[in-house]
Design a protein around this motif. Structure first.
Motif: not given
Length: 229
Positions: A18-41
């Motif tokens: 059920g996870d989405t990248l947007y939901g994870i970003a909200l959970k960790y007080n960040t944004n989708v762009q930061t998560l994509l930068f940290l996880n480029p693959t």
């Protein structure tokens, strides 16, 4: 399924159903762009349950009037609230970014402290070394006095951060020509008199500072010497 080495300042997070990248970003007080930068693959549209990604470490929420608690396996917000005698709403208010339905082991929560009533005494915050014996010894107070001042506290299961009322010291009473008795649950002035075959009037005279309604559980009183305790 793959594992990843996360850079300093980040931590790994395991994808759940059920996870989405947007939901994870909200959970960790960040944004989708930061998560994509940290996880480029990763494929942001196809997250694989069980895979690990890097997310920013959560900062501890401010907690000026409480204490920190690290979420353990099996915890729920309700169980934590019950353990520390606060409401679920109070914990949510102290942790505004918290998802109450998805606690993560290792997360740090702010547990607010309630102001407890302790007239004439002092408030003690339980630490990891505290036990009933250390509290009683440190403050020279009886178990009955502690229990009476803290009716909702389980002294066999003290919790770090819990607040305890230490009642004012009351010296043991002197009973010249008599003996002491600690009132038990269910006792009344009349039942004590009946049990020990003495008159209620005599007991009142031996305890001149107590009114009949003050003969309650935990109170130390004087009885005549011949009372067969």
């Amino acid at each position: 399924m793959y594992r990843i080495q996360c850079p300093r300042g980040t931590m790994s997070y395991t994808i759940r159903a059920g996870d989405t990248l947007y939901g994870i970003a909200l959970k960790y007080n960040t944004n989708v762009q930061t998560l994509l930068f940290l996880n480029p693959t990763i494929n942001p549209f196809f997250l694989v349950v069980g895979d690990a990604i890097c997310v920013p470490r959560r900062r501890r929420p401010p907690c000026p009037n409480g204490f920190y608690y690290t979420v353990q396996s099996g915890d729920t917000l309700y169980s934590i609230a019950r353990r520390y005698n606060v409401s679920v709403r109070e914990i949510q208010n102290a942790n505004p970014s918290l998802d109450p339905f998805n606690l993560i082991v290792g997360d740090v929560l702010c547990i607010p402290r309630r102001q407890i009533s302790c007239p004439g005494g002092r408030v003690h915050t339980v630490n990891e070394r505290d036990t009933l014996l250390t509290l009683a010894t440190t403050y020279n107070v009886s178990f009955n006095a502690l229990s009476e001042a803290n009716p909702d506290v389980d002294f066999d299961n003290l919790r770090v951060g819990q607040q305890i009322c230490i009642p004012p010291f009351t010296p043991s009473i002197s009973c010249p020509g008599g003996r002491t008795y600690i009132i038990r649950r269910g006792d009344t002035l009349s039942s004590i008199a009946e049990n020990f075959v003495v008159s209620a009037t005599e007991i009142l005279k031996l305890n001149p500072t107590l009114a009949p309604g003050e003969f309650v559980e935990g109170i130390l009183i004087c009885l005549p010497e011949e009372a067969p305790v």
